[in-house]
Design an enzyme around this catalytic site. Structure first.
Site, PDB file in Angstrom:
ATOM      1  N   ASP A   1       0.836  -1.201   0.000  1.00 20.38           N
ATOM      2  CA  ASP A   1       0.000   0.000   0.000  1.00 20.38           C
ATOM      3  C   ASP A   1       0.870   1.249   0.000  1.00 20.38           C
ATOM      4  O   ASP A   1       1.974   1.215   0.522  1.00 20.38           O
ATOM      5  CB  ASP A   1      -0.758   0.015   1.337  1.00 20.38           C
ATOM      6  CG  ASP A   1      -2.238  -0.071   1.154  1.00 20.38           C
ATOM      7  OD1 ASP A   1      -2.679  -0.635   0.157  1.00 20.38           O
ATOM      8  OD2 ASP A   1      -2.941   0.433   2.046  1.00 20.38           O
TER       9      ASP A   1
ATOM     10  N   LYS B   1      -3.676   3.016  -2.810  1.00 18.91           N
ATOM     11  CA  LYS B   1      -5.118   3.300  -2.756  1.00 18.91           C
ATOM     12  C   LYS B   1      -5.366   4.657  -2.108  1.00 18.91           C
ATOM     13  O   LYS B   1      -6.380   4.893  -1.481  1.00 18.91           O
ATOM     14  CB  LYS B   1      -5.843   2.219  -1.933  1.00 18.91           C
ATOM     15  CG  LYS B   1      -5.966   0.921  -2.671  1.00 18.91           C
ATOM     16  CD  LYS B   1      -7.316   0.259  -2.527  1.00 18.91           C
ATOM     17  CE  LYS B   1      -8.445   1.124  -2.944  1.00 18.91           C
ATOM     18  NZ  LYS B   1      -8.821   1.059  -4.343  1.00 18.91           N
TER      19      LYS B   1
ATOM     20  N   MET C   1      -8.182  10.414   8.609  1.00 12.93           N
ATOM     21  CA  MET C   1      -8.642  10.988   7.331  1.00 12.93           C
ATOM     22  C   MET C   1      -9.477  12.255   7.532  1.00 12.93           C
ATOM     23  O   MET C   1     -10.445  12.493   6.806  1.00 12.93           O
ATOM     24  CB  MET C   1      -9.440   9.933   6.532  1.00 12.93           C
ATOM     25  CG  MET C   1      -8.561   8.782   6.083  1.00 12.93           C
ATOM     26  SD  MET C   1      -9.474   7.387   5.412  1.00 12.93           S
ATOM     27  CE  MET C   1      -9.748   6.412   6.885  1.00 12.93           C
TER      28      MET C   1
HETATM   29  N1  SAH Z   1      -4.447   1.341   8.893  1.00 15.76           N
HETATM   30  C1  SAH Z   1      -3.953   2.682   9.158  1.00 15.76           C
HETATM   31  C2  SAH Z   1      -4.968   3.753   8.771  1.00 15.76           C
HETATM   32  C3  SAH Z   1      -5.255   3.800   7.295  1.00 15.76           C
HETATM   33  S1  SAH Z   1      -6.374   5.085   6.871  1.00 15.76           S
HETATM   34  C4  SAH Z   1      -3.552   2.807  10.607  1.00 15.76           C
HETATM   35  O1  SAH Z   1      -3.866   1.913  11.398  1.00 15.76           O
HETATM   36  O2  SAH Z   1      -2.907   3.780  10.961  1.00 15.76           O
HETATM   37  C5  SAH Z   1      -5.281   6.386   6.412  1.00 15.76           C
HETATM   38  C6  SAH Z   1      -5.276   7.464   7.461  1.00 15.76           C
HETATM   39  O3  SAH Z   1      -4.524   7.032   8.586  1.00 15.76           O
HETATM   40  C7  SAH Z   1      -4.613   8.751   7.027  1.00 15.76           C
HETATM   41  O4  SAH Z   1      -5.507   9.578   6.310  1.00 15.76           O
HETATM   42  C8  SAH Z   1      -4.261   9.362   8.367  1.00 15.76           C
HETATM   43  O5  SAH Z   1      -5.382   9.933   8.998  1.00 15.76           O
HETATM   44  C9  SAH Z   1      -3.853   8.134   9.145  1.00 15.76           C
HETATM   45  N2  SAH Z   1      -2.412   7.861   9.093  1.00 15.76           N
HETATM   46  C10 SAH Z   1      -1.802   6.811   8.527  1.00 15.76           C
HETATM   47  N3  SAH Z   1      -0.476   6.865   8.727  1.00 15.76           N
HETATM   48  C11 SAH Z   1      -0.242   7.985   9.458  1.00 15.76           C
HETATM   49  C12 SAH Z   1       0.911   8.588  10.032  1.00 15.76           C
HETATM   50  N4  SAH Z   1       2.132   8.063   9.884  1.00 15.76           N
HETATM   51  N5  SAH Z   1       0.743   9.731  10.745  1.00 15.76           N
HETATM   52  C13 SAH Z   1      -0.472  10.289  10.929  1.00 15.76           C
HETATM   53  N6  SAH Z   1      -1.593   9.753  10.415  1.00 15.76           N
HETATM   54  C14 SAH Z   1      -1.480   8.626   9.695  1.00 15.76           C
END
Ligand code: SAH
Length: 254
Positions: free
Chosen positions: A36, A57, A169
């Site tokens: 991803d 995605k 998000m």
């Molecule tokens: N599975 C992921 C979330 C995926 S949805 C998890 O558990 O973190 C994608 C969202 O996750 C992004 O829009 C943001 O809000 C958050 N996100 C993912 N990686 C991030 C990071 N390193 N720092 C801050 N927010 C993050």
């Protein structure tokens, strides 16, 4: 032919040393990695034997259709491959894992999960706060600001829980989101934004709900970022950061 399997593997928020030992072992056994775009591409160094396919995605960008990814995983596993689907954060948090597990089970393909550190946990660690500080709340709610059908979550009900809100998000729509929350929560409620949590590029902002939108825009915070709202976030202000070398942006609550 021997049936392969699929592992939905959590890559954590970015830094490779936030992967679990189990993730490292599974990566070393993988035949194919489907990565991803929020996962750190350097993860492939832990699977030098594997073929790597990027399947981004990212919201709003060109992306690989979900149905295509599901078909590809089924096809490769049916040919005997151990397919490792690498997802950012924890695979079970806003990562379409439910849809993928359903498709794989319907196709008779074995599927297993390897957990990891979700972005909200990395953000809280960076801020030096507990998501569930018992002086402030009875829990934490993980919520996306962006639902598949375009509707907003029920912010009134979420505010009424009194839990820390960990909003995924949400940074693009921080204006409407904070305006809606302000109808139900005090403007002085502590709030934070953390961009690239758990990586070398991590940036943090601590403020109040009343100032969140303007501070997020002024600080140029953009995706990927987590928003945290609730009394427990106030503890972040009280804790000096151990790691002063990171690019921290700290604003005092109004
Ligand atoms: N599975 C992921 C979330 C995926 S949805 C998890 O558990 O973190 C994608 C969202 O996750 C992004 O829009 C943001 O809000 C958050 N996100 C993912 N990686 C991030 C990071 N390193 N720092 C801050 N927010 C993050």
């Amino acid at each position: 032919m021997k049936l392969g399997k699929v592992t939905l593997l959590s890559a954590g928020p970015g830094a490779l040393d936030l992967l679990t030992l189990r993730a490292a072992r599974v990566l070393s056994e993988a035949d194919v990695l489907l990565v991803d775009d929020l996962a750190n591409p350097d993860i492939a160094t832990l699977a030098p034997q594997a073929r790597v396919i990027a399947v981004g995605k990212r919201g709003g960008c060109r992306s690989t259709p979900q149905a295509f990814i599901e078909r590809l995983m089924c096809r490769l596993a049916r040919r005997g491959a151990h397919v490792v689907r690498v997802k950012g954060g924890d695979a079970l948090m806003f990562g379409r894992a439910g849809e993928e597990m359903r498709a794989l089970r319907l196709a008779g393909v074995p599927v297993e999960i390897v957990n990891g550190v979700s972005a909200a946990f990395a953000a809280a660690a960076g801020l030096g706060m507990s998501l569930t500080h018992r002086d402030h709340c009875a829990g934490v709610t993980f919520v996306t600001a962006h639902r598949q059908d375009g509707t907003a979550p029920n912010w009134a009900a979420l505010a009424a829980t009194g839990t820390t809100l960990a909003i995924y998000m949400g940074v693009h729509r921080v204006e409407t989101l904070s305006e809606t929350l302000l109808a139900h929560l005090d403007a002085a409620t502590p709030a934070a934004a953390v961009q690239w949590a758990g990586t070398a590029q991590e940036r943090r902002l601590v403020t109040s709900l009343g100032r969140l939108a303007q501070d997020v825009r002024a600080g140029d915070f953009a995706s990927p970022a987590i928003l945290l709202v609730g009394g427990a976030v106030g503890e972040a202000l009280a804790v000096p950061h151990a790691d002063a070398s990171t690019d921290a942006v700290i604003a005092r609550a109004a």
